[in-house]
Design a protein around this motif. Structure first.
Motif, PDB file in Angstrom:
ATOM      1  N   GLN A 164       3.628  33.349 -15.007  1.00 16.14           N
ATOM      2  CA  GLN A 164       4.017  31.934 -14.870  1.00 16.14           C
ATOM      3  C   GLN A 164       5.107  31.775 -13.804  1.00 16.14           C
ATOM      4  O   GLN A 164       5.035  30.890 -12.964  1.00 16.14           O
ATOM      5  N   LYS A 165       6.115  32.657 -13.835  1.00 12.41           N
ATOM      6  CA  LYS A 165       7.202  32.578 -12.848  1.00 12.41           C
ATOM      7  C   LYS A 165       6.694  32.857 -11.441  1.00 12.41           C
ATOM      8  O   LYS A 165       7.144  32.240 -10.476  1.00 12.41           O
ATOM      9  N   LEU A 166       5.764  33.801 -11.314  1.00 16.92           N
ATOM     10  CA  LEU A 166       5.190  34.092  -9.998  1.00 16.92           C
ATOM     11  C   LEU A 166       4.442  32.878  -9.454  1.00 16.92           C
ATOM     12  O   LEU A 166       4.559  32.540  -8.276  1.00 16.92           O
ATOM     13  N   LYS A 167       3.695  32.222 -10.329  1.00 17.81           N
ATOM     14  CA  LYS A 167       2.973  31.014  -9.921  1.00 17.81           C
ATOM     15  C   LYS A 167       3.939  29.907  -9.509  1.00 17.81           C
ATOM     16  O   LYS A 167       3.697  29.195  -8.546  1.00 17.81           O
ATOM     17  N   GLU A 168       5.046  29.783 -10.249  1.00 18.74           N
ATOM     18  CA  GLU A 168       6.056  28.781  -9.919  1.00 18.74           C
ATOM     19  C   GLU A 168       6.667  29.041  -8.537  1.00 18.74           C
ATOM     20  O   GLU A 168       7.124  28.116  -7.883  1.00 18.74           O
ATOM     21  N   GLY A 190       4.942  29.974  -6.118  1.00 16.78           N
ATOM     22  CA  GLY A 190       3.878  29.703  -5.160  1.00 16.78           C
ATOM     23  C   GLY A 190       3.044  30.919  -4.793  1.00 16.78           C
ATOM     24  O   GLY A 190       2.311  30.893  -3.804  1.00 16.78           O
ATOM     25  N   LEU A 191       3.135  31.976  -5.586  1.00 14.52           N
ATOM     26  CA  LEU A 191       2.380  33.189  -5.298  1.00 14.52           C
ATOM     27  C   LEU A 191       1.024  33.184  -6.002  1.00 14.52           C
ATOM     28  O   LEU A 191       0.909  32.707  -7.145  1.00 14.52           O
ATOM     29  N   ARG A 192       0.025  33.717  -5.321  1.00 13.60           N
ATOM     30  CA  ARG A 192      -1.280  33.887  -5.947  1.00 13.60           C
ATOM     31  C   ARG A 192      -1.206  35.102  -6.863  1.00 13.60           C
ATOM     32  O   ARG A 192      -0.493  36.070  -6.574  1.00 13.60           O
TER      33      ARG A 192
END
Length: 138
Positions: free
Chosen positions: A8-12, A14-16
């Motif tokens: 979730q934090k990675l997505k936040e 902006g990472l795929r």
């Protein structure tokens, strides 16, 4: 659960969430690696397309989002809830409730393990997993 929070934090950020990132995350969560080279070695066995630069970028990203700490040798860091004053609550059969902070909880576990001859006194506990029902008899 930790894996889901990290994703979730990675997505936040902006990472795929790529296959390679998931492999690296699994290695960091499940293995006991002490450096990027160990992580790279294990990852390259699972996917030979993972390069060392990918590993270093992932480690840096995980450190930036607070998921790991280099001082903890690339182990996933505890969430702030683990460090709160009353990290452990014990309820006795007479309804007495005992709340322990992290330091006291670790002291009790270390002392108990040493008293039972299971570990050397002072040896640090890395983690505890309880696989038992809530009612435990002494």
């Amino acid at each position: 659960m930790q894996k889901d929070l990290i994703i979730q934090k990675l997505k936040e950020q902006g990472l795929r969430i790529t296959k390679q990132r998931l492999i690296l995350l699994d290695i960091i969560l499940e293995e006991d690696c002490s450096c990027c080279k160990e992580i790279y070695y294990k990852a390259s066995q699972k996917d030979d397309k993972i390069g060392s630069a990918t590993v270093y970028r992932m480690i840096n990203t995980l450190e930036e989002i607070g998921a790991i700490s280099r001082k903890n040798m690339y182990r996933v860091d505890c969430s702030p809830e683990c460090r709160k004053e009353n990290a452990c609550t014990i309820e006795l059969e007479d309804n007495t409730v005992i709340e322990l902070n992290e330091e006291k909880w670790n002291q009790i576990i270390r002392t108990g393990l040493a008293a039972c001859g299971i570990t050397a006194d002072g040896q640090k506990v890395r983690s505890i997993t309880a696989n038992m029902p809530a009612c435990v008899e002494a």
